[in-house]
Design a protein around this motif. Structure first.
Motif, PDB file in Angstrom:
ATOM      1  N   ALA A  13       0.822  -1.206   0.000  1.00  0.00           N
ATOM      2  CA  ALA A  13       0.000   0.000   0.000  1.00  0.00           C
ATOM      3  C   ALA A  13       0.857   1.259   0.000  1.00  0.00           C
ATOM      4  CB  ALA A  13      -0.935  -0.005   1.204  1.00  0.00           C
ATOM      5  N   THR A  14       1.931   1.246   0.783  1.00  0.00           N
ATOM      6  CA  THR A  14       2.809   2.422   0.852  1.00  0.00           C
ATOM      7  C   THR A  14       3.411   2.738  -0.506  1.00  0.00           C
ATOM      8  OG1 THR A  14       3.353   1.969   3.166  1.00  0.00           O
ATOM      9  CG2 THR A  14       4.861   3.377   1.932  1.00  0.00           C
TER      10      THR A  14
ATOM     11  N   PHE B 193       0.631   3.911  -2.913  1.00  0.00           N
ATOM     12  CA  PHE B 193       0.125   5.238  -2.555  1.00  0.00           C
ATOM     13  C   PHE B 193       1.113   6.323  -2.978  1.00  0.00           C
ATOM     14  CE2 PHE B 193      -0.958   8.821   0.096  1.00  0.00           C
ATOM     15  CZ  PHE B 193      -2.353   8.774   0.169  1.00  0.00           C
TER      16      PHE B 193
ATOM     17  N   LEU C 233      -5.294   0.113  -2.517  1.00  0.00           N
ATOM     18  CA  LEU C 233      -5.634   1.528  -2.679  1.00  0.00           C
ATOM     19  C   LEU C 233      -7.115   1.784  -2.446  1.00  0.00           C
ATOM     20  CD1 LEU C 233      -3.395   2.428  -5.747  1.00  0.00           C
ATOM     21  CD2 LEU C 233      -3.055   3.065  -3.343  1.00  0.00           C
TER      22      LEU C 233
ATOM     23  N   ALA D  77      -6.437   2.839   3.212  1.00  0.00           N
ATOM     24  CA  ALA D  77      -6.112   3.915   2.275  1.00  0.00           C
ATOM     25  C   ALA D  77      -6.745   5.224   2.730  1.00  0.00           C
ATOM     26  CB  ALA D  77      -6.588   3.550   0.868  1.00  0.00           C
TER      27      ALA D  77
ATOM     28  N   GLU E 271      -4.876   6.736   5.633  1.00  0.00           N
ATOM     29  CA  GLU E 271      -3.686   7.465   5.196  1.00  0.00           C
ATOM     30  C   GLU E 271      -4.063   8.880   4.752  1.00  0.00           C
ATOM     31  OE1 GLU E 271       0.401   8.002   4.293  1.00  0.00           O
ATOM     32  OE2 GLU E 271      -0.624   6.427   5.420  1.00  0.00           O
TER      33      GLU E 271
ATOM     34  N   TYR F  91     -10.041  11.748  -3.892  1.00  0.00           N
ATOM     35  CA  TYR F  91      -9.682  10.331  -3.771  1.00  0.00           C
ATOM     36  C   TYR F  91     -10.324   9.732  -2.514  1.00  0.00           C
ATOM     37  CZ  TYR F  91      -6.599   6.316  -2.745  1.00  0.00           C
ATOM     38  OH  TYR F  91      -6.087   5.087  -2.428  1.00  0.00           O
TER      39      TYR F  91
END
Length: 376
Positions: A123-124, A127, A151, A156, A159, A183
């Motif tokens: 994910a990091t 992203f 994502l 997500a 974040e 988003y």
């Protein structure tokens, strides 16, 4: 493939990558008539869960609406309100999360709702690339639904809403902030769709479980269907121990890392576990908040009032211990004795797991060497 067969297939696939755990075999008890399992299936799947799925869908709808309002006029107070909406939605999701059956796991839906654990930092990386390119497709909920699970979903959105840098960008409404808001709104709207699908598909799954028998393509007996409930209770505790606590604990105090915990960006890793235990205990007890009735879950099959009282007391002891701890592992490890408290909590969860394996599993005839998911 029939609808009913899909549910059972999905349930089996959910354990296909299991980590084999050696457990003490439950003590053998007299056979329980198959019809004794049917009222439990009816109560837990038909009475208890549907209102909770309504609550989850409503909470994600509130979150999506709140984000839409915030994005139209972002400020610090508005962000705090949206973060509160996030926590409300995550609370009910964490209660439902451990049930891991039927529509919850169909088509990998649970991973689209919450992609975790993310052992390889997928994910990091994704992203970071997303923020560099800022593709318009990711601001559209429909197109986002086809994107990587990493994502989508709560991590997500966490974040977007809780990372300090992104919070400042959201309020400043600069180029990055505008994209992040759009988003984030797309993520929340997609969560409304996902949780709505779970809610809408649940009745058919519940019927398949309740109608277990010779004519069923999925469950030859009601006991076989009830085994999925026992597995959810058992594996839910194992996941808490091995993943939600075990990963941050590491090999020793020096190796401990709160960043390996769940939802640490929003500082709620231990809060998640507390809500996990609420949803898991409902499987045993039959009552979930103001929904259901005490004694109509798996506990209805326990023929010893002493064993039942002991199990309830041990469970409450763990919940009470959690209530004395901060909501996140980060905050706990900041305390001088925080690491030991974390280890002690894991030990208490392991005790509950043993009680489920031996006392509950044995007395309900539903135990017997289940595997624990390792989250890979």
């Amino acid at each position: 493939m029939s609808l009913k067969f899909c549910w059972r297939t999905t349930s089996l696939l959910a354990t296909a990558t299991a980590l084999l755990i050696s457990t003490t075999a439950p003590k053998a008890h007299a056979d329980i008539p198959d019809e004794n399992y049917r009222p439990i299936l009816e109560h837990l799947l038909g009475t208890v869960m549907p209102p909770k799925l309504d609550e989850l869908n409503g909470a994600t709808s509130n979150l999506a609406d709140g984000l839409k309002d915030f994005c139209s006029d972002p400020d610090a107070d508005g962000l705090l309100e949206v973060q509160g909406d996030f926590h409300s939605a995550m609370d009910i999701w964490q209660e439902i999360q451990p049930w891991r059956m039927g529509p919850l796991v169909a088509n990998g839906r649970d991973q689209h709702i919450e992609y975790w654990p993310d052992k390889h930092g997928t994910a990091t990386r994704q992203f970071r690339k997303l923020m560099f390119n800022k593709p318009a497709a990711f601001t559209d909920p429909k197109q986002l639904s086809d994107a990587s699970a990493a994502l989508q979903g709560f991590p997500a959105l966490e974040e977007v809403l809780f990372d300090d840098k992104h919070s400042d960008q959201l309020i400043a409404a600069d180029e990055d902030g505008v994209f992040l808001c759009q988003y984030g709104s797309a993520i929340a709207t997609n969560l409304v769709r996902l949780t709505g699908e779970v809610r809408d598909e649940w009745p058919a799954f519940a019927d398949a479980m309740r109608n277990a028998g010779p004519d069923s393509m999925d469950y030859a007996t009601a006991k076989f269907a009830a085994t999925d409930l026992y597995r959810a209770l058992h594996e839910g505790l194992l996941i808490i121990s091995s993943q939600k606590l075990g990963r941050p604990i590491g090999t020793d105090a020096k190796d401990a890392s709160a960043s390996r915990g769940e939802s640490e960006t929003s500082k709620r890793s231990l809060r998640n576990i507390s809500h996990n235990l609420i949803g898991l205990f409902a499987i045993y007890d039959g009552k979930w908040g103001d929904v259901g009735q005490e004694g109509k879950g798996l506990s209805a099959l326990i023929d010893s009032s002493l064993l039942d009282r002991s199990f309830r007391l041990n469970w409450q002891t763990v919940q009470d211990q959690l209530d004395t701890l901060p909501p996140s592992i980060t905050e706990l490890l900041d305390q001088p004795d925080g690491y030991q408290k974390l280890v002690d909590l894991a030990g208490q969860i392991d005790l509950l797991t043993s009680l489920v394996e031996n006392d509950v599993g044995g007395n309900t005839n539903l135990g017997g060497g289940f595997n624990a998911l390792d989250g890979d």
